[in-house]
Design a protein around this motif. Sequence first.
Motif, PDB file in Angstrom:
ATOM      1  N   TYR A  75      34.731 -16.746  19.850  1.00  0.00           N
ATOM      2  CA  TYR A  75      34.743 -15.291  19.714  1.00  0.00           C
ATOM      3  C   TYR A  75      33.385 -14.695  20.120  1.00  0.00           C
ATOM      4  O   TYR A  75      33.324 -13.705  20.858  1.00  0.00           O
ATOM      5  CB  TYR A  75      35.080 -14.906  18.274  1.00  0.00           C
ATOM      6  CG  TYR A  75      35.212 -13.424  18.032  1.00  0.00           C
ATOM      7  CD1 TYR A  75      36.454 -12.789  18.128  1.00  0.00           C
ATOM      8  CD2 TYR A  75      34.104 -12.647  17.719  1.00  0.00           C
ATOM      9  CE1 TYR A  75      36.575 -11.427  17.922  1.00  0.00           C
ATOM     10  CE2 TYR A  75      34.210 -11.281  17.512  1.00  0.00           C
ATOM     11  CZ  TYR A  75      35.445 -10.684  17.612  1.00  0.00           C
ATOM     12  OH  TYR A  75      35.560  -9.320  17.402  1.00  0.00           O
ATOM     13  N   HIS A  79      32.668 -12.338  23.350  1.00  0.00           N
ATOM     14  CA  HIS A  79      32.104 -11.010  23.110  1.00  0.00           C
ATOM     15  C   HIS A  79      30.928 -10.746  24.073  1.00  0.00           C
ATOM     16  O   HIS A  79      30.855  -9.683  24.709  1.00  0.00           O
ATOM     17  CB  HIS A  79      31.648 -10.906  21.653  1.00  0.00           C
ATOM     18  CG  HIS A  79      31.148  -9.547  21.272  1.00  0.00           C
ATOM     19  ND1 HIS A  79      31.874  -8.680  20.479  1.00  0.00           N
ATOM     20  CD2 HIS A  79      29.989  -8.896  21.559  1.00  0.00           C
ATOM     21  CE1 HIS A  79      31.188  -7.555  20.317  1.00  0.00           C
ATOM     22  NE2 HIS A  79      30.031  -7.680  20.952  1.00  0.00           N
ATOM     23  N   LEU A 110      39.414  -8.156  22.074  1.00  0.00           N
ATOM     24  CA  LEU A 110      39.605  -9.539  21.619  1.00  0.00           C
ATOM     25  C   LEU A 110      40.711  -9.639  20.572  1.00  0.00           C
ATOM     26  O   LEU A 110      41.397 -10.666  20.487  1.00  0.00           O
ATOM     27  CB  LEU A 110      38.288 -10.088  21.064  1.00  0.00           C
ATOM     28  CG  LEU A 110      37.176 -10.321  22.106  1.00  0.00           C
ATOM     29  CD1 LEU A 110      35.900 -10.780  21.420  1.00  0.00           C
ATOM     30  CD2 LEU A 110      37.616 -11.357  23.138  1.00  0.00           C
ATOM     31  N   GLY A 116      39.923 -16.608  19.609  1.00  0.00           N
ATOM     32  CA  GLY A 116      38.877 -16.934  18.659  1.00  0.00           C
ATOM     33  C   GLY A 116      39.063 -16.255  17.311  1.00  0.00           C
ATOM     34  O   GLY A 116      40.012 -15.505  17.070  1.00  0.00           O
ATOM     35  N   PRO A 118      36.790 -13.978  14.398  1.00  0.00           N
ATOM     36  CA  PRO A 118      35.526 -13.291  14.123  1.00  0.00           C
ATOM     37  C   PRO A 118      34.769 -13.978  12.981  1.00  0.00           C
ATOM     38  O   PRO A 118      35.372 -14.362  11.974  1.00  0.00           O
ATOM     39  CB  PRO A 118      35.967 -11.882  13.727  1.00  0.00           C
ATOM     40  CG  PRO A 118      37.365 -11.748  14.246  1.00  0.00           C
ATOM     41  CD  PRO A 118      37.960 -13.117  14.205  1.00  0.00           C
TER      42      PRO A 118
END
Length: 601
Positions: A75, A79, A110, A116, A118
């Motif tokens: 993640y 990002h 996302l 992924g 967070p």
Amino acid sequence: MMSKKSTPENPALKQFQAAVEIIENHPIFSPLCSRTSIVHRDGTPYPINGWATVTKGGYIYTHPKRRGETSEWVYVLAHCLLHLGLGHLITKDHPVAWNAACDLYIAKFLADLKLGTPPSDMETRTDMTVKDEEFLYEQFCVRGVPEVLKYFGTAGVANSDMDVRNTVARSYWGGEPEWEKYFAIGLSNAVTSAVSVAGGHSTSLSDSTNVKSAAQRAKRWFMDRYPLLGALASGFTIIEDQTISQRLSISVAAIDVVEREIYMNPAAGLTDEECIFVMAHELLHAGLQHHERCQGRDPYLWNVACDYVINLWLVEMQVGEYPKIGLLLDSELKGLSAESIYDKMVGDIRLYRKLATLRGNGLGDMIGKGDPSLWDVRNGQTLDDFCKNALQQGLMYHEEQARGLLPSGLVEEIRALGQPPIKWDVELAKWFDAYFSPLEKTRSYARVSRRQSSTPDIPRPQWVHSGSSEDGRTFGVILDTSGSMDKKLLAKALGAIASYAQARDVPFARLVFCDAAPYDAGYVAPETIADRVQVRGRGGTVLQPAIDLISHAEDFPKNGPLLIITDGYCDKLTIRREHAYLLPKGNELPFSPKGPVFRID
């Protein structure tokens, strides 16, 4: 003896490396990831209280001591890459508001992508309407940044995860990378992968077999849209392995025509259009048979000369995009052939040896690690036939489908490949023409021509050759009569020499047989050569005594033309420009001849 202690396994590092591998193989992020540098070590400007930051030049600095699950690192890395791909690293009047708007937009992206997990210290939920970054930025500039958005970035609470000031890029040619273009390529890959999954050809979007590299897409482009080189492209295998490229010292690309392989270094960071240009460059090396046309020239300088010609053609045809890697391009050489450019380069070898091809400095991008003997004609087409036929067929399709204009020099070279090679006897005839021009005829009453019946009392002169013009009209023939010479070769060579000598009014030729010692047959009329010549000797091969015999003969013109018939198994000779050689096809001389060499079929 005490055994060395093994290094303990680092579980946190293992989780991070697994995340990097997932991102590298993901169709959306693979083009971005291949051009960025993910730095995971101490001594770097990583965020002390966060996970990672990203710079405008494409460096992602991750916290080396942060413990996280693989999905959390996926993640975080995604990002940071999205900041690059979406063009977020720009200067704004209110950088905090802009960073918050970009972080919120990426969180929404996302979440929809479901990629992924967070991290626990990062927030992703919000009730705000997310249209685009600019809309959010304008709202934050007027109303202020909500408190909750301080937890959306990867650099920690209230810290910016984008470093706009650091523009140092990890790129082959330097300059600012086109991150948005790379992201667009990734989205295109994702669509292709989704179709592949829906069709049952693969099981997941992250399957690496679904992701086509720029080189593979360039090959497909030629096969689908550019018929001139499409047939050639289909016959070559693309090898994209950074380890192999490093071992072969290939900076960008190279071609092995014998093995039908094109090497593309993935670390070069070429765009799709640049990759098309580079692949067309390598395919033209093969199609125009530059590896065969070297013919004793310096391989590297010949490679450079061919590069100049090809690059000028490709720029003129607008095939792909000229790469920003310093390729060889000189408009002053436009219209010259590779042979002509090579001749100009030989005058200043030191200068041209410093130039770089697609392979690198001092190295040619035409490599030949393959063994030509692997190409067995019983398996089908030979290598030369394949390259010639593919390029000629491509030219025909290109013209039929009106795909655009091509440089006249390129068309001429392709058409020349389709013409059969000049026969050895035709080349021999040109040699005779160079030394024996037609005799001048004059009118003479010494020999009166036949009288006409209408005017029998009027004598008319006859056209006759000038006797003085025959003086010195002769040439020498040295016949290798060693045991290795083929009788059919001797018959072909002597028959051709006799017929051409008669056709050009050469009264006599000086004939010398030679094996271990010379045997002087004196001056022989051409018709005598064509009838029957008694060959003497059949021992070893030492031709220099025969050359010395003719060169120092008082009754032979100084620097007179000389034909040497041999099979190449002879000692090194003292040679002159006037010497010409008749050799069996495929045989070679043990030295570089100054005069022409006629290959007898």
